[in-house]
Design an enzyme around this catalytic site. Structure first.
Site, PDB file in Angstrom:
ATOM      1  N   GLU A 174       0.804  -1.233   0.000  1.00 14.22           N
ATOM      2  CA  GLU A 174       0.000   0.000   0.000  1.00 14.22           C
ATOM      3  C   GLU A 174       0.822   1.261   0.000  1.00 14.22           C
ATOM      4  OE1 GLU A 174      -0.937  -2.561   1.633  1.00 14.22           O
ATOM      5  OE2 GLU A 174      -3.017  -2.892   1.063  1.00 14.22           O
ATOM      6  N   HIS A 231     -10.919  -4.846  10.171  1.00 11.60           N
ATOM      7  CA  HIS A 231     -11.611  -4.580   8.914  1.00 11.60           C
ATOM      8  C   HIS A 231     -12.805  -3.666   9.109  1.00 11.60           C
ATOM      9  CE1 HIS A 231      -9.295  -7.988   7.366  1.00 11.60           C
ATOM     10  NE2 HIS A 231      -9.586  -7.536   6.178  1.00 11.60           N
TER      11      HIS A 231
END
Lengths: 427, 402
Positions: free
Chosen positions: B138, B207
């Site tokens: 990322e 998450h």
């Protein structure tokens, strides 16, 4: 691949030529040496004053055994190129020396990281680039910007924090940017420029393949140090660049020290060039104190990238003559080590080469030095006389589209508030 | 719960809006075929940079009120129905078609079509370079997107889950937000960073993160949150066209919302809030998924005789203080309902901004309902209690209006 892995590179010359088996020195304070325990191979004898430049191709040969020094009658640079490179190196050196002076006189502040001693890397690589090629650097970026063509006065003004600086005084020493010359920074955190460089290389490939600008062959150079070579962003970008064959060259300026952290104490395998083949690109080690060797390697690597053959990792063994920054007392480095490298000053070496090979006369070189002295002095004068940024500049460049400051309670965009241009608006 | 995700509340409120918007829009004969709709009714050329003055009227016309018009409007209205993720894709595709420099990069955006199918079919259409499947890195691919933006492209960087962008924080903060400034305005970073966040269905703590609060202090970026297919498409297009770096927050549970959206091209305004339901008694400020909890609570409140004004703030940074201010000046009571954490969240910032600017108009202290400062638990019952539920909203309004 264009050129194969360098199996037997010139090893890191921490050891003097004659002592073949000196063990890696342990730090005095601890009994357990936390660093690489690999013994470094002894330096091969080579006379650095040899008039015949060893072909740098030896650094990249595919042969397993060491390539014999070839004496070549063909010189590696023309007179013109030689003078251009020399001038660039002198500019880098004189400019940085002037920075030190100005810093101690209170004209610039903060963290200033000087490039003395590493000029061969900057000049060796960047003088081969076109204007459209990009350069990404770290905080030690003054000389990269200068080599790429940013005028000395713009860099000096930036360092003085004046509005005429290349970044309007908003960047400072560690953030040299130039859209005109494609210098994409200037980054304070190590490693964070490498993905940006990867992005610039991606754009080059995108332009060629998606936007169909068939002759777009712009390459990007990413300069960074030995400390960065242990950082995740470095590895992630090696992977992506090799995966997509991006036109980028990763140039490691291994000066053996990350502030006070010796490269050996920080790295499990200190031979950085080896990390290239692990990701599928050639890894090359080159003597970064020798501008012609660097230039030869750079030619090959840039050529590879332009042809679309992908990235290269080049480890330049170099040294910084000054401390990490002007605030660094530089007490940890061994004076012997410093003396050894000072004896290999890239400028002195190159000057000798030019004279001995009749590419330039002493007088011509002196003239260049004088010219550069004037350029740098003029840059200081210009910076001194330039105005500091006014308050109106405060809010101007936060957003490319200033509507990003939003809509105020009165229904108007905040950037329409007249106080916005005065720099006093509430945002 | 299920009713929310059929977008029942949303559908009724928005049908009327779209009907009215299409009547407001006039064919101007300009080259640009799309019009930027500002909820004040003032129009802006979608392609130009002109900053037009805002209409001084209260936002009343871009809004739905009661559920008495849907039948009539659906029958006569053009437009097409789709789900929120399809709306995102439509917006994305239209922009990719319009400008060849627009590209997408992220994990599984290409061949897989995106984990939430937002980029489905795009790689086949535009190729592997324009819809780039990245390795799991990322920080580096976000930085790569930024470097590409600096050199002329307009990338959309997808975080498979917003939480993964924590790994890219270095690049988002240092480069994305600050680079335009530190370069003295020489380089712009027209990236869109998007991805789903928020509390889902028992996805676990990592998450289920809401990163709005972490990113909001970064100078130089804009943040918007979409909540309906209509504004998802409009905001996506606006974000892509903006020269600023924009973070577009989507929500995992809203991807399957269905709505009818116009066939004509439209781009929404990044800095504006959306009036969902005008009212008189209390201003409820919300965004993203909580909008639906609020609308559900609104039904109960209406039955109890209250008249809440619901505003979807949409722009999390900067706040649309005009729309919000007008509402407060009318109702004098504010309730903020958000899914962000209590501490240092968007609600906290909004409370501060409102207090600073509209303190004199308040008849009661601002109430802010946020998620508990708790890592989202896996167990369904616990998870339900970490986010704000409609009964809490009803109770809060009752208390506020006492």
């Amino acid at each position: 691949m264009g050129f194969a892995r360098a199996i037997n590179p010139h090893p890191l010359p921490l050891l003097a030529d004659t002592r073949a088996t000196k063990p890696v020195p342990a730090p005095s304070s601890s009994s357990l040496f936390l660093g690489s325990t690999r013994t470094l191979r002894p330096t091969q004898t080579r006379s650095i004053s040899s008039p015949h430049r060893r072909s740098a191709a030896s650094a990249v040969a595919a042969k397993v055994s060491d390539v014999k020094l070839k004496s070549t009658t063909n010189l590696l640079v023309t007179k013109e190129e030689g003078l251009e490179v020399y001038e660039d190196m002198i500019l880098g050196r004189v400019f940085e020396d002037m920075c030190a002076q100005m810093y101690y006189r209170g004209k610039m502040f903060g963290f200033v990281h000087l490039y003395n001693g590493q000029e061969a890397v900057s000049s060796g690589f960047i003088k081969l680039l076109k204007k459209e090629d990009s350069v990404v650097s770290t905080y030690r970026d003054h000389v990269h910007a200068l080599s790429k063509g940013v005028p000395a006065r713009a860099v000096m003004s930036e360092l003085f924090g004046k509005t005429t600086g290349c970044c309007r005084g908003q960047g400072g020493s560690m953030h040299m940017f130039s859209a005109e010359h494609n210098v994409l920074g200037g980054f304070a955190f190590i490693g964070e420029g490498i993905p940006v460089a990867t992005g610039a290389a991606f754009t080059s490939k995108y332009k060629r393949e998606v936007l169909k600008e068939a002759d777009c062959d712009h390459v990007t150079l990413a300069f960074f140090g030995d400390g960065t070579a242990n950082n995740g962003q470095f590895f992630e970008c090696l992977n992506m660049a090799a995966l997509w064959k991006l036109p980028i060259i990763f140039v490691v300026e291994n000066n053996l020290w990350a502030i006070g952290m010796s490269h050996l104490r920080a790295t499990s395998d200190p031979e950085i060039w080896k990390k290239g083949p692990a990701f599928g690109m050639p890894g090359v080690h080159v003597d970064g104190m020798d501008v012609l060797k660097v230039r030869e390697v750079a030619k090959e690597a840039i050529g590879r990238a332009r042809r679309g053959e992908g990235p290269t990792l080049v480890e330049c063994e170099t040294y910084r003559f000054r401390g990490h920054s002007l605030a660094d007392p530089d007490e940890l480095r061994d004076p012997d080590e410093k003396a050894r490298y000072a004896a290999r000053d890239p400028i002195t070496q190159f000057k000798k080469y030019l004279i001995e090979n009749k590419l330039a006369s002493e007088a011509e070189l002196k003239a260049i030095e004088k010219k550069i002295d004037e350029v740098v002095e003029e840059a200081v004068e210009f910076a001194d006389e330039s105005p500091a940024p006014s308050r109106s500049q405060l809010l101007e460049n936060v957003f490319a589209d200033p509507r990003g400051f939003g809509i105020g309670p009165d229904g108007r965009y905040r950037c329409e508030d007249p106080k916005f241009t005065e720099g006093t608006a509430q945002v | 719960m299920a009713s929310i995700f059929q977008g029942v509340g949303a559908a009724t409120s928005l049908d009327t809006k779209k009907f009215q918007l299409s009547s407001l829009r006039s064919v101007t004969g300009r080259k640009a075929s799309c019009v930027v709709m500002r909820s004040g009714g003032a129009k802006m050329d979608g392609g130009s940079n002109q900053i037009s003055g805002r209409a001084d009227q209260l936002v009343t016309n871009a809004v739905a009120t009661k559920a008495d018009t849907p039948a009539a409007s659906t029958a006569s209205k053009p437009g097409h129905e789709l789900l929120l993720f399809e709306a995102l894709r439509e917006g994305l595709e239209e922009e990719m078609e319009r400008d060849a420099r627009v590209c997408v990069m992220g994990e599984d955006v290409g061949h897989y079509g995106g984990s939430y199918k937002v980029t489905k079919g795009l790689a086949e259409k535009y190729g592997d370079l324009r819809v780039l499947d990245t390795p799991i890195a990322e920080n580096s691919f976000t930085g790569m997107g930024i470097g590409a933006a600096m050199t002329g492209l307009r990338p959309i960087i997808e975080g498979m889950n917003m939480g993964f962008l924590l790994l890219a924080f270095n690049q988002i903060s240092n480069n994305c937000g600050m680079l335009h400034y530190t370069s003295g305005g020489q380089f712009k970073i027209p990236v869109v960073i998007r991805g789903p966040g928020g509390v889902g269905r028992q996805l676990g703590a990592e998450h289920s993160q809401r990163l709005e609060s972490y990113f909001q202090s970064i100078p130089g970026i804009q943040m918007v949150a979409c909540s309906t297919p209509y504004n998802a498409k409009g905001l996506m297009k606006a974000a892509i066209r903006s020269d600023n770096p924009v973070i577009l927050f989507e929500h995992v549970l809203l991807y399957n919302l269905k709505e009818r959206i116009p066939d004509e091209e439209y781009v929404l305004n990044l800095e504006e809030a959306e009036m969902v339901r005008p009212g008189e008694h209390v201003t409820i400020l919300t965004y993203s998924r909580m909008r639906y909890h609020v609308m559900q609570a609104a039904k109960t409140l209406v039955n109890k005789g209250y008249d809440p004004e619901v505003i979807d703030i949409r722009s999390l940074k900067p706040f649309d203080l005009y729309t919000i201010g007008n509402s407060i000046k009318k109702t004098h009571r504010v309730l903020i309902v958000e899914e962000c954490m209590r501490t240092g969240g968007i609600g906290a910032s909004l409370t501060a901004a409102i207090t600073e600017n509209f303190h004199d108009y308040l008849d009661a202290p601002i109430m802010c309902l946020s998620s508990q400062d708790v890592p989202t638990p896996y167990a369904g019952t616990l998870e339900e209690w970490t986010v704000v539920q409609p009964p809490q909203i009803v109770a809060a309004v009752e208390q506020l209006c006492r």
